[in-house]
Design a protein around this motif. Structure first.
Motif, PDB file in Angstrom:
ATOM      1  N   ASN A 311       0.831  -1.213   0.000  1.00 21.49           N
ATOM      2  CA  ASN A 311       0.000   0.000   0.000  1.00 21.49           C
ATOM      3  C   ASN A 311       0.862   1.258   0.000  1.00 21.49           C
ATOM      4  O   ASN A 311       0.526   2.248  -0.670  1.00 21.49           O
ATOM      5  N   LYS A 314       2.145   1.708  -3.482  1.00 20.66           N
ATOM      6  CA  LYS A 314       1.079   2.149  -4.370  1.00 20.66           C
ATOM      7  C   LYS A 314       0.785   3.629  -4.193  1.00 20.66           C
ATOM      8  O   LYS A 314       0.667   4.384  -5.167  1.00 20.66           O
ATOM      9  N   GLN A 315       0.668   4.068  -2.940  1.00 18.25           N
ATOM     10  CA  GLN A 315       0.385   5.477  -2.689  1.00 18.25           C
ATOM     11  C   GLN A 315       1.534   6.369  -3.142  1.00 18.25           C
ATOM     12  O   GLN A 315       1.323   7.419  -3.765  1.00 18.25           O
ATOM     13  N   THR A 317       3.797   5.705  -5.394  1.00 21.32           N
ATOM     14  CA  THR A 317       3.935   5.685  -6.852  1.00 21.32           C
ATOM     15  C   THR A 317       2.866   6.534  -7.528  1.00 21.32           C
ATOM     16  O   THR A 317       3.159   7.286  -8.465  1.00 21.32           O
ATOM     17  N   SER A 318       1.622   6.430  -7.057  1.00 21.99           N
ATOM     18  CA  SER A 318       0.544   7.218  -7.665  1.00 21.99           C
ATOM     19  C   SER A 318       0.785   8.711  -7.502  1.00 21.99           C
ATOM     20  O   SER A 318       0.548   9.503  -8.431  1.00 21.99           O
ATOM     21  N   THR A 319       1.270   9.109  -6.332  1.00 21.49           N
ATOM     22  CA  THR A 319       1.559  10.530  -6.108  1.00 21.49           C
ATOM     23  C   THR A 319       2.680  11.018  -7.010  1.00 21.49           C
ATOM     24  O   THR A 319       2.600  12.101  -7.601  1.00 21.49           O
ATOM     25  N   ARG A 320       3.718  10.202  -7.127  1.00 20.50           N
ATOM     26  CA  ARG A 320       4.862  10.618  -7.939  1.00 20.50           C
ATOM     27  C   ARG A 320       4.545  10.571  -9.429  1.00 20.50           C
ATOM     28  O   ARG A 320       5.084  11.370 -10.204  1.00 20.50           O
ATOM     29  N   VAL A 321       3.660   9.666  -9.846  1.00 21.26           N
ATOM     30  CA  VAL A 321       3.253   9.636 -11.248  1.00 21.26           C
ATOM     31  C   VAL A 321       2.476  10.898 -11.607  1.00 21.26           C
ATOM     32  O   VAL A 321       2.689  11.507 -12.668  1.00 21.26           O
ATOM     33  N   ALA A 322       1.577  11.304 -10.710  1.00 21.22           N
ATOM     34  CA  ALA A 322       0.828  12.541 -10.958  1.00 21.22           C
ATOM     35  C   ALA A 322       1.760  13.750 -10.997  1.00 21.22           C
ATOM     36  O   ALA A 322       1.609  14.640 -11.844  1.00 21.22           O
ATOM     37  N   GLU A 325       3.619  13.696 -14.304  1.00 16.87           N
ATOM     38  CA  GLU A 325       2.792  14.136 -15.423  1.00 16.87           C
ATOM     39  C   GLU A 325       2.614  15.644 -15.428  1.00 16.87           C
ATOM     40  O   GLU A 325       2.646  16.275 -16.491  1.00 16.87           O
TER      41      GLU A 325
END
Length: 452
Positions: A311, A314-315, A317-322, A325
């Motif tokens: 978890n 996942k959190q 990675t999602s923050t860093r992907v945003a 972008e």
């Protein structure tokens, strides 16, 4: 008109002076040069050469041994000068105009409603007060006024109810005065300090006429420092765009390196399984289910730890992907804005080589057919440039290809029209196409007669 339609909600009902609106429109007009200048060159070139063709002046020029290219040369030199001036405008004047427009628009949108109080609703634009009126006239008279005063520190609001009221401003415009008539004031206090029986006390006071003063200084528009807007992409010249783009690329590289180091820390061994060691020797390969290699009393703890780490990964990675972008999109916007400085000048030259041959071919001047043809070709240019620009910002196209796509697509059309005008082609002559159609029908008729 486009400016008024877009920003009418920010201007109406806020008590601005007329010169503020004119100043805002003046700065906004600079941004419309990128649309108005190419269209004006296209329309003027069609009208000029269309008038020359309609009056048979092009025929006279060609009969004198002067080709169409030589006749276009003086205007081409003029267009080169206009294109160079448009480049200087895009690099020096437009960023300053966007800076002035952006800062002034921020001040306009931040300005609160001055004397506008809507009927039938509670208005909270005045800090610490909620005001409601049933009816309001244009001269400032109010009916059935209710005021909630929340300025007291005890958290209890004071209530004022009046049947009539009048709204005015002081001569120095520092305060807003409400003259209330035939009303009641309600005020509630904590009462006396009685430890055994604390009670609240309410006061009711009737009045024939009273005044309520509100501070009006916070409602005036204050001009923001323009330096706080200088970092925006549309407010930078070529040098500033290049410097900002390099800075964002360096920041993106450092963020990627930090993200890699942070994520790698989640994959380090925790020595729950047999055969795994932090030594330099090669670890033992485990076959089968990995839970069987863990002691029974440690399996639940290992599962919880694995789920928690998953978890967290996942959190993170999602923050860093945003974030990645957003930073990438900002870099693409800077690259697209950098190319925009050159596309305005190139579009002036391109649309001249479309408009001048087109006018020589259609041989119509005035504001009739030339306007229609100019709008059609400009819409084609504008649609292609808009779609390709959005694709470049989204990353579907490179910034160079996206910003230059309309010029690349329409350049063969300009060359084709120039060639057709040079050889006196009847490309838009309806009589020519009528003769072609009649010849086809006549040929078919003769073929049918021969067969019969």
């Amino acid at each position: 008109m486009l400016f008024l339609f877009k920003y009418v909600d920010d201007l109406i009902g806020k008590g601005f002076e007329w010169y503020v609106i004119l100043e805002l429109m003046y700065y906004a007009s600079a941004a419309n040069v990128s649309m108005a200048l190419p269209l004006s060159i296209l329309l003027s070139s069609i009208m000029t050469f269309g008038t020359l063709g309609e009056n048979y002046e092009l025929v006279a020029i060609k009969s004198a041994g002067v080709s169409l290219q030589k006749a276009m040369m003086p205007l081409f030199v003029l267009i080169i000068g206009i294109a160079f001036a448009s480049f200087l405008f895009s690099d020096y004047m437009l960023p300053k105009a966007n800076l002035k427009f952006g800062s002034l628009l921020w001040d306009v949108r931040s300005k609160k409603l001055s004397f506008l109080i809507k009927e039938g609703v509670f208005n909270n634009s005045i800090p610490g007060y909620s005001i409601r009126v049933d009816k309001k006239t244009e001269d400032g008279n109010l009916k059935n006024v209710m005021i909630y005063d929340h300025t007291a520190n005890n958290g209890i609001a004071k209530i004022i109810i009046a049947k009539e009221g009048e709204m005015k401003k002081t001569p120095d415009e520092r305060y807003l005065i409400l003259n209330l008539k035939n009303g009641v004031r309600y005020e509630e206090t904590q009462g006396r300090n009685m430890s055994y029986n604390p009670r609240q006390e309410m006061y009711r006071m009737r009045f024939q006429e009273t005044s309520q003063k509100f501070d009006f200084s916070s409602f005036k528009m204050s001009r923001t420092d323009e330096n706080s807007f200088r970092s925006n992409t549309q407010m930078l010249n070529l040098k500033g765009l290049k410097h900002k783009g390099d800075s964002l690329k360096k920041d993106l590289d450092s963020v990627n390196r930090y993200a890699k180091m942070n994520l790698e820390s989640y994959y380090k061994q925790n020595n729950y399984t047999k055969g795994y060691s932090k030594q330099t020797v090669a670890p033992k390969v485990i076959k089968g289910e990995i839970l069987n290699t863990i002691k029974p009393d440690q399996r639940l703890s290992a599962l919880y730890s694995a789920i928690e780490q998953a978890n967290s990964i996942k959190q993170s990675t999602s923050t860093r992907v945003a974030d990645y972008e957003d930073r990438t999109k900002a870099i693409l916007k800077i690259a697209a804005e950098y190319q925009r400085k050159f596309t305005l000048a190139a579009s002036c030259i391109l649309l001249f080589f479309i408009g001048a041959p087109l006018g020589a071919i259609i041989r119509k001047g005035g504001l009739g057919l030339p306007v229609v043809m100019a709008i059609i070709f400009f819409l084609i240019y504008h649609i292609i440039s808009t779609v390709s620009e959005k694709s470049a910002i989204q990353g579907s196209l490179t910034p160079v290809a996206g910003m230059w796509m309309a010029i690349i697509v329409l350049s063969p059309l300009a060359a084709f029209l120039t060639y057709k005008a040079t050889v006196d082609s009847a490309l838009f002559d309806t009589a020519y196409y009528k003769q072609v159609i009649l010849r086809l029908f006549k040929r078919k008729k003769n073929t049918a007669e021969l067969n019969s």
